[in-house]
Motif scaffolding. Sequence first.
Motif, PDB file in Angstrom:
ATOM      1  N   UNK A   2       0.832  -1.205   0.000  1.00 28.16           N
ATOM      2  CA  UNK A   2       0.000   0.000   0.000  1.00 28.16           C
ATOM      3  C   UNK A   2       0.865   1.253   0.000  1.00 28.16           C
ATOM      4  N   UNK A   3       1.870   1.288   0.849  1.00 29.73           N
ATOM      5  CA  UNK A   3       2.718   2.479   0.908  1.00 29.73           C
ATOM      6  C   UNK A   3       3.620   2.571  -0.316  1.00 29.73           C
ATOM      7  N   UNK A   4       4.010   1.444  -0.891  1.00 26.72           N
ATOM      8  CA  UNK A   4       4.834   1.469  -2.097  1.00 26.72           C
ATOM      9  C   UNK A   4       4.048   2.070  -3.260  1.00 26.72           C
ATOM     10  N   UNK A   5       2.763   1.740  -3.340  1.00 27.94           N
ATOM     11  CA  UNK A   5       1.922   2.297  -4.407  1.00 27.94           C
ATOM     12  C   UNK A   5       1.779   3.798  -4.299  1.00 27.94           C
ATOM     13  N   UNK A   6       1.639   4.286  -3.098  1.00 27.94           N
ATOM     14  CA  UNK A   6       1.525   5.731  -2.901  1.00 27.94           C
ATOM     15  C   UNK A   6       2.866   6.406  -3.111  1.00 27.94           C
ATOM     16  N   UNK A  27      -6.764   2.189   7.443  1.00 27.47           N
ATOM     17  CA  UNK A  27      -6.281   1.876   8.792  1.00 27.47           C
ATOM     18  C   UNK A  27      -4.814   1.435   8.829  1.00 27.47           C
ATOM     19  N   UNK A  28      -4.313   0.827   7.753  1.00 22.41           N
ATOM     20  CA  UNK A  28      -2.928   0.375   7.719  1.00 22.41           C
ATOM     21  C   UNK A  28      -2.665  -0.888   8.515  1.00 22.41           C
ATOM     22  N   UNK A  29      -3.720  -1.574   8.985  1.00 21.63           N
ATOM     23  CA  UNK A  29      -3.498  -2.810   9.751  1.00 21.63           C
ATOM     24  C   UNK A  29      -4.458  -3.925   9.352  1.00 21.63           C
ATOM     25  N   UNK A  30      -5.139  -3.784   8.223  1.00 20.42           N
ATOM     26  CA  UNK A  30      -5.952  -4.854   7.690  1.00 20.42           C
ATOM     27  C   UNK A  30      -7.374  -4.942   8.196  1.00 20.42           C
ATOM     28  N   UNK A  31      -7.782  -4.038   9.066  1.00 17.93           N
ATOM     29  CA  UNK A  31      -9.128  -4.097   9.631  1.00 17.93           C
ATOM     30  C   UNK A  31     -10.170  -3.565   8.651  1.00 17.93           C
ATOM     31  N   UNK A  32      -9.912  -2.460   8.018  1.00 19.31           N
ATOM     32  CA  UNK A  32     -10.916  -1.826   7.157  1.00 19.31           C
ATOM     33  C   UNK A  32     -11.060  -2.527   5.806  1.00 19.31           C
ATOM     34  N   UNK A  45      -6.298  -9.632  -1.603  1.00 22.52           N
ATOM     35  CA  UNK A  45      -5.081  -9.565  -0.809  1.00 22.52           C
ATOM     36  C   UNK A  45      -5.029  -8.190  -0.154  1.00 22.52           C
ATOM     37  N   UNK A  46      -4.727  -8.135   1.125  1.00 24.09           N
ATOM     38  CA  UNK A  46      -4.621  -6.851   1.826  1.00 24.09           C
ATOM     39  C   UNK A  46      -3.243  -6.262   1.551  1.00 24.09           C
ATOM     40  N   UNK A  47      -3.208  -5.180   0.776  1.00 25.15           N
ATOM     41  CA  UNK A  47      -1.923  -4.610   0.379  1.00 25.15           C
ATOM     42  C   UNK A  47      -1.170  -3.993   1.548  1.00 25.15           C
ATOM     43  N   UNK A  48      -1.890  -3.581   2.585  1.00 23.53           N
ATOM     44  CA  UNK A  48      -1.209  -2.984   3.739  1.00 23.53           C
ATOM     45  C   UNK A  48      -0.504  -4.043   4.589  1.00 23.53           C
ATOM     46  N   UNK A  49      -0.807  -5.316   4.349  1.00 22.19           N
ATOM     47  CA  UNK A  49      -0.217  -6.407   5.128  1.00 22.19           C
ATOM     48  C   UNK A  49       0.686  -7.295   4.273  1.00 22.19           C
ATOM     49  N   UNK A  50       0.957  -6.886   3.038  1.00 21.85           N
ATOM     50  CA  UNK A  50       1.721  -7.704   2.100  1.00 21.85           C
ATOM     51  C   UNK A  50       2.988  -6.970   1.692  1.00 21.85           C
TER      52      UNK A  50
END
Length: 64
Positions: A2-6, A27-32, A45-50
Amino acid sequence: MASAGQGAGGAGVTRRSVGGQPRAPLCGMGVCQECRVTVNGRAHVLSCQTLAAPGMDVQTGAAA
């Protein structure tokens, strides 16, 4: 991912709402689950957790 994409100059939009509005990681932790993408053909796939890796095929938006 997620952060790499931004960080790569992307808008951070990973998908769209029912009304067509852009959605992005929240949220950055996979909850939302707003960061769901398709990676190498695997949907939701949750990009913030991958961790990003060379050669990954990442699809966002309608393709995800």
